[in-house]
Design a protein around this motif. Sequence first.
Motif, PDB file in Angstrom:
ATOM      1  N   GLN A 510       0.850  -1.180   0.000  1.00  0.00           N
ATOM      2  CA  GLN A 510       0.000   0.000   0.000  1.00  0.00           C
ATOM      3  C   GLN A 510       0.887   1.232   0.000  1.00  0.00           C
ATOM      4  O   GLN A 510       1.842   1.320   0.776  1.00  0.00           O
ATOM      5  CB  GLN A 510      -0.931   0.024   1.216  1.00  0.00           C
ATOM      6  N   VAL A 511       0.591   2.169  -0.872  1.00  0.00           N
ATOM      7  CA  VAL A 511       1.323   3.428  -0.963  1.00  0.00           C
ATOM      8  C   VAL A 511       0.311   4.565  -0.882  1.00  0.00           C
ATOM      9  O   VAL A 511      -0.700   4.556  -1.601  1.00  0.00           O
ATOM     10  CB  VAL A 511       2.137   3.532  -2.265  1.00  0.00           C
ATOM     11  N   ASP A 512       0.561   5.537  -0.015  1.00  0.00           N
ATOM     12  CA  ASP A 512      -0.328   6.690   0.158  1.00  0.00           C
ATOM     13  C   ASP A 512       0.495   7.969   0.181  1.00  0.00           C
ATOM     14  O   ASP A 512       1.653   7.981   0.637  1.00  0.00           O
ATOM     15  CB  ASP A 512      -1.115   6.584   1.464  1.00  0.00           C
ATOM     16  N   ALA A 513      -0.114   9.024  -0.299  1.00  0.00           N
ATOM     17  CA  ALA A 513       0.521  10.337  -0.241  1.00  0.00           C
ATOM     18  C   ALA A 513      -0.560  11.372   0.052  1.00  0.00           C
ATOM     19  O   ALA A 513      -1.709  11.244  -0.392  1.00  0.00           O
ATOM     20  CB  ALA A 513       1.224  10.668  -1.553  1.00  0.00           C
ATOM     21  N   THR A 514      -0.196  12.363   0.807  1.00  0.00           N
ATOM     22  CA  THR A 514      -1.142  13.438   1.124  1.00  0.00           C
ATOM     23  C   THR A 514      -0.407  14.764   1.192  1.00  0.00           C
ATOM     24  O   THR A 514       0.797  14.815   1.512  1.00  0.00           O
ATOM     25  CB  THR A 514      -1.862  13.175   2.466  1.00  0.00           C
ATOM     26  N   ALA A 515      -1.097  15.807   0.859  1.00  0.00           N
ATOM     27  CA  ALA A 515      -0.588  17.167   0.997  1.00  0.00           C
ATOM     28  C   ALA A 515      -1.713  18.021   1.545  1.00  0.00           C
ATOM     29  O   ALA A 515      -2.874  17.882   1.131  1.00  0.00           O
ATOM     30  CB  ALA A 515      -0.094  17.715  -0.336  1.00  0.00           C
ATOM     31  N   MET A 516      -1.383  18.881   2.483  1.00  0.00           N
ATOM     32  CA  MET A 516      -2.402  19.738   3.096  1.00  0.00           C
ATOM     33  C   MET A 516      -1.829  21.122   3.313  1.00  0.00           C
ATOM     34  O   MET A 516      -0.672  21.272   3.744  1.00  0.00           O
ATOM     35  CB  MET A 516      -2.875  19.152   4.426  1.00  0.00           C
ATOM     36  N   HIS A 517      -2.606  22.115   2.973  1.00  0.00           N
ATOM     37  CA  HIS A 517      -2.212  23.509   3.176  1.00  0.00           C
ATOM     38  C   HIS A 517      -3.338  24.228   3.910  1.00  0.00           C
ATOM     39  O   HIS A 517      -4.514  24.065   3.575  1.00  0.00           O
ATOM     40  CB  HIS A 517      -1.951  24.203   1.836  1.00  0.00           C
ATOM     41  N   MET A 518      -2.967  24.985   4.913  1.00  0.00           N
ATOM     42  CA  MET A 518      -3.932  25.804   5.634  1.00  0.00           C
ATOM     43  C   MET A 518      -3.473  27.252   5.608  1.00  0.00           C
ATOM     44  O   MET A 518      -2.278  27.534   5.801  1.00  0.00           O
ATOM     45  CB  MET A 518      -4.068  25.348   7.095  1.00  0.00           C
ATOM     46  N   ASP A 519      -4.394  28.143   5.334  1.00  0.00           N
ATOM     47  CA  ASP A 519      -4.080  29.554   5.547  1.00  0.00           C
ATOM     48  C   ASP A 519      -5.133  30.159   6.449  1.00  0.00           C
ATOM     49  O   ASP A 519      -6.327  29.896   6.309  1.00  0.00           O
ATOM     50  CB  ASP A 519      -3.931  30.332   4.228  1.00  0.00           C
TER      51      ASP A 519
END
Length: 1020
Positions: A510-519
């Motif tokens: 299993q391979v997962d990737a995530t990106a999150m940006h908050m302003d």
Amino acid sequence: MRNNSNYGWLRASAALRALAFTGAGFAAVAAPAYAQDTSPDAVAAQAAEPEGDVIIVTGSIIRRTDAETPSPVTTISVENLDQRGISTVQEGIQRIASNNGPALTNSFSANGAFAAGASAVSLRGLSTNSTLVLFDGMRAAYYPLSDDGTRNFVDLNTIPDDIVDHVEVLRDGASSSYGADAIAGVVNIITKREFKGISGRAETGISSRGDGAQYRLSLTAGKGDIDDDGYNAYISGFYYKSKQLKNNQRPYPYNSDDYRNICRDGNCGPNNVVDGLDDTGAYPGFSPVVTNTGSTFFVRRANPASATGAQTGRYQILNPLAGCNRSTPYTLTPDDLAATDPDGNLINAAAPTTVCQEDLTNNYGVINPDIQRFGLSARFTARIGDDSEAYAQFNFLQTDVGYDGLPTTIRANAPAPFYFPRYSTSGNVAYYGGNTILQLPVYVCPRGTTVACTAANGTLNPNNPFAAEGQNAAIIGRLPNSIEHDESRTRAYRGAIGIKGPINDNWSYQVDATAMHMDLRRKSDGYVYIQHLLDVIADGSFNFINPAANSQATLDYLMPTATATSTSDLVQVQGTVQGSLIDLPGGPLQFGAGVSFRYEAIDSPSLNSDINGGTERYYRLNGFAVKGDRKVYSAYAELIAPIIDQVELNASGRYDRYSGGIDNFSPKVGVKFKPVREVLLRGTYSKGFRIPSFGEANATFPTTGFVTNTANIFNDAYLAQYGCTVATFDDACPQYIRNGSYGQTSLSNPDLKPEKSRSFTLGILVEPMRNVSFSVDYYNIKKTGAITTADNTPALQAYYAGQPIPAGFNIIEDVPIAPGDTRQPRVAFVQSGFINADTIKSQGLDFAANAQIKLNDSITWTTSLEGSYIIKLSTTFPDGSTQRYDGTLGNFNLTAGSGTPKWRGTWLNTLDFGKFALTGTLNFFGGYDLSAMDQGDDYKDCGQMTAGYLPCKVDDYLTFDLNAQVRVNDNFTFYASMLNVFDDLPPIDPVTYGAHAYNPVQGGLGILGRYFNMGIKVNY
């Protein structure tokens, strides 16, 4: 007058009513809020999956068919939250029994929280930074602001409610699987894998008092079946709004600063109304220390030729024709004017003959802020080949939080570390720092005048009634026509992709990737910019006599909008493989391993920086700022060994390497033993860590918390100059001493080490028959090298004893008690850096009992009891001394005075008639002693309630909720809830400062009183 002896009986009788209601069967709760068969071991999670399917339980990287793990897990079903009448997942998480102490609720946003606009969970009373929050097993970006300026956490308001399937709460350390911050436990929000059809809801709610309204709309649409069609795609959107609730919309004492009607055994509470008579007979807004914060301007003659701005005579209302603004005038009697202290000094020598008694809480206090949330989510999942599966998901969520504050302040200390010098000038305007006051000059001159303003180049000040006498006017009060207003707008963007599938018959990946940006955009209006205040005083352009006459341009110049945008980012990539190694007597030996890379960053500039100088900033706005980033490289593995049918061993470990040079290895072992089918014994042992937060290691502008003076920091020699002793501190010392406070300024330290933890759990689960279970789990957590500021007491005691200040501390003096006074001033600020020093221990018990019984062919009864008991929560300091907090208001540094109650629990019962279901919920939050060892008290000595107008122990808090659901057909369900059926408002607590007269964590939604929700759910 409310007598609190009777008050306790009223609460007890309410509890009995609720119990009677429940015992009668009417309280039989429809579907427990913690899944159909909710037990702490996540048996319900297994029920949520088709028989034989493999699942991943939080805290493990290995997929399995058995949800009974060595670690205790609570599962929260979103459907069951609906049946309890809870509108948001964040509120459901806040109600977890193991959530205690330093939790951050939405109500804190309306009470000056550093991390305004956010909500955070605190398992085991160990604070928001020791609970890890995940989305589908992967990390989320930190909220751009830190809790109390130091603690990083994930904002629960960023949860996209309508795509959440369930929430798993691991009540055990999990650094071996997830790395840093998972010391007290893990909250894992699991989103829907697929959705077919169309689902929507419309909901509204309002209190029985006609306020606190909220609204919710949502729509989700999806198509495709992953198994049959090879794909599924869905999109979901929602809107939620909760209206601001003010203190004056609730009864006494939640709506008043005057506690004189709270009485016990002849002792009554203090009068904290501005310009109200206190227990010494003084009107403390005027003498001996100027503390007037009302919204009516008062002035007093001041000698402009004096180097100290010496004042004479009595204060008087600046504009007598306008009278008192939003307050009650009171004319002092001859006895009031003649009142003296024990030394024969006039108490009210400077007080005006008419004062304006203003109840700031009643006029301006806010309980809950305005909250508006909306978002959009989408997910596409596809089968690749015969066995693999890939997905892509995107979430956007915006949260707007706003609240009104107090009238605009024209005198106050800007946040530390800056402190006004005792005397500074701007043109012809004198400003005296600290507790002395601003003065209106005799003459005013055009802006930009660089020489002294005199009769030759200026005109008499129209705002100064003493100008013709050649006297300045010392001015106190707040602007009556301007209100401080704060807003935050948080935008969270999150994307995730992943793929999983078999490698061969025994191994999968299993391979997962995530990106999150908050302003986060912060916007503050109604706050005075210091230099501009000095400007408009010097040129006379601001009308203090009639503030309403000022032009908008003048107001905008005096109070320019303060804005700042903070950002937080996270990128994470991880991959795992798992499979079977050999067969053991109890089943296959399973092994899993993975690697992970993570990037984290926060850039939160100061809303109120002093980079351009001390006067180039605002009064009262927080100045905290932080900027930092880091990369984390990790490798981890897990082994599940079913030794025999009755015994399973679990071992896992994780190595993390941080870009700053910090590394850590976190091991964990667990065992479950099932001697018979009905009994499961389980236990774990683990080591974890918490990485120093960006605020602790990378703050570019430090944070300050203010602490009220206590007798233990003084000595008799120092107090003698003020006519009192340590023994007579509360009675004889002037307000300058006993009501004073000092700022604890915490400086960042890039050389901090991680906090280390050791924890173990022991538990038993008994299932005597199908659908009936009981469990008890013991937990014990020990943190060493806990990050803290050093105890300031030695530095304070050294200052007051005239001895050298210990190394590592810096003391900043306050201004004198009055201009020109030669006595040694009190302390204004203590500055010290964060250090790894303390040892924190938390131990307690979790209880659960669950049953689902079919009463007849058409009625099913479900009951679920969950409780958590903190045996002990304490901190041991480097000198060997220990402070204990469980069952008290402590630790103030972590809880904002909201305390650590020992007990918290929920009992749910359901009667399901098929088309109709009735749910009853009994919510219990324990009481606590009004003491706190970190505030100089002994353990449970009632040290914060020495006045005796309340019992030493705040009452337990018990509320009862009802929910009814009517399933019209497969497509329509109507529901209605009555929360807090008996309208029991929270127990009175005048000490905590996270809310007014009640505990915001214990009180929760209870301050709303009886509350009605109703709505409709549509499914096609």
